[in-house]
Write an enzyme that holds these catalytic residues in place. Sequence first.
Site, PDB file in Angstrom:
ATOM      1  N   GLU A 190       0.850  -1.195   0.000  1.00 34.16           N
ATOM      2  CA  GLU A 190       0.000   0.000   0.000  1.00 34.16           C
ATOM      3  C   GLU A 190       0.888   1.249   0.000  1.00 34.16           C
ATOM      4  O   GLU A 190       2.051   1.187   0.411  1.00 34.16           O
ATOM      5  CB  GLU A 190      -0.822   0.050   1.296  1.00 34.16           C
ATOM      6  CG  GLU A 190      -1.664  -1.168   1.562  1.00 34.16           C
ATOM      7  CD  GLU A 190      -2.997  -1.121   0.830  1.00 34.16           C
ATOM      8  OE1 GLU A 190      -3.422  -0.016   0.455  1.00 34.16           O
ATOM      9  OE2 GLU A 190      -3.583  -2.189   0.625  1.00 34.16           O
ATOM     10  N   LYS A 205      -3.945 -11.410  12.167  1.00 34.59           N
ATOM     11  CA  LYS A 205      -4.211 -12.782  11.717  1.00 34.59           C
ATOM     12  C   LYS A 205      -3.839 -13.796  12.794  1.00 34.59           C
ATOM     13  O   LYS A 205      -4.515 -14.808  12.961  1.00 34.59           O
ATOM     14  CB  LYS A 205      -3.435 -13.051  10.422  1.00 34.59           C
ATOM     15  CG  LYS A 205      -3.983 -12.222   9.262  1.00 34.59           C
ATOM     16  CD  LYS A 205      -3.032 -12.206   8.096  1.00 34.59           C
ATOM     17  CE  LYS A 205      -3.598 -11.409   6.935  1.00 34.59           C
ATOM     18  NZ  LYS A 205      -2.600 -11.121   5.895  1.00 34.59           N
TER      19      LYS A 205
END
Length: 430
Positions: A190, A205
């Site tokens: 990003e 996660k």
Amino acid sequence: MSTARVGLIGLGTVGTGVARLLRERREEIRARTGMDLDLACACDVRRERARELRLPARIFTTDADELLGRSDLDIVIELMGGLEPARRYLLKVLSQGRSVVTANKHLLAESYREITAAAASGGASLFFEASVAGGIPLLKSIREGLAANRVNGVEGIVNGTCNSILTQMTEKGMDFKAALAEAQAQGFAEANPALDVDGHDSAHKLVVLSALAFGRAFRLADVHVEGIRGVSRDDIRYAGEMGFVVKLVAAGRRVDGGFDLRVHPTLLKKHHPLASVGGVYNAVLVEADAAGRLMFYGRGAGQMPTASAVVADVIDAARWLELPAASRARATRRIEAGRTLPMAETRSRFFCRFNVADHFGVLGRIATELGRHRVSIQVVLQKEQRPDGVVPVVMLTHPAREADFRKALSRIDRFSFALEPTAFIRVGAD
Ligand SMILES: NC(=O)c1ccc[n+]([C@@H]2O[C@H](COP(=O)([O-])OP(=O)(O)OC[C@H]3O[C@@H](n4cnc5c(N)ncnc54)[C@H](OP(=O)(O)O)[C@@H]3O)[C@@H](O)[C@H]2O)c1
């Protein structure tokens, strides 16, 4: 055959893939699974998404509250991302006893207990396969395929951005900044890469994966998180000379007195199963007591791999709707909080690089200070002097307590021969 009516919020990268699979594969999915999935309502704040996907106007809205207000939807898929209003939407749907499918690892990691408690009290099902390791059917394998096991540990490469940066640094000898710029140019990172390169996405996660693996709810604050900004190409090279590669590893394991959850750059032996996982790929090792060690490998992100995992969840959610009410109630349960060990109490082996002046007796003083703090040395390599006069001394230690190791380093870094702070990377188990 009954039809499950599905609502979808968020038609971005993943939502577009999901809408396509639901509409284009409806017949195949029905034939293969017996589940008929009807995309009855789709929502995105961007009106142009409906046109791009050729969605009939009657099933599209820009107002999520309109979708949430529809009483005919059995399953709601949340793919808008972010914390709010996604959290509010999920809690509302679950409290109404309707099923939720989400890929929102950030929200799950922040609010796992609250969201699973809402599912339990609403008698609703909650599926989130795509939130960890994208297209790899990992959570379902743990939940169902390993249902008879006690999972003792999970360890994985779960962020493709970091893995592709470290792969470039290793293979091309690039420094972090250049490898990040290349990943951004190729669309793997990003414009604001902080969530990925500082390790937070991997920590999100790990919280979700550990909840499934250990049957406990953890908080993000329970995870020790370090990213890859501090990994230098010199360390990657020196580690390589010692037979290691550097990976960003997310690991959770049962230890005496609780659980050890951490995300940090890790040295792995070149023959370790995770060592050869390159580029944007993800892989997770699961240590299960009956089945042994299993490895899951595949694409951890991207439109269609992630959509594949989301639609598999929608099929499971539709199957759940067909269960008798009593079985549904038995399958939803609140989960206990997990106790994690403070990082200071954990034990690791360390790779360290002392940056010292070329003086007599330096090695002896470093070794003495480490020994005084119960850190014993396994390997020492003195590298060639750098043009700026610094001599890197590279060491591998035996397992030591984090707090002891840190105390020794803070003493060593105060010696006059220490020209730069010591760099270190923890070494993973074989
Ligand atoms: N991309 C992946 O490969 C991947 C992999 C695994 C998991 N995930 C997870 O999947 C989720 C979706 O990711 P993505 O990459 O598809 O995101 P994305 O491309 O940004 O798509 C989200 C879409 O939802 C829209 N939206 C935002 N707020 C909304 C609201 N209140 N009501 C209706 N629409 C709204 C967004 O519009 P605007 O753009 O105008 O905000 C955008 O079109 C995230 O939780 C992400 O972490 C993604």
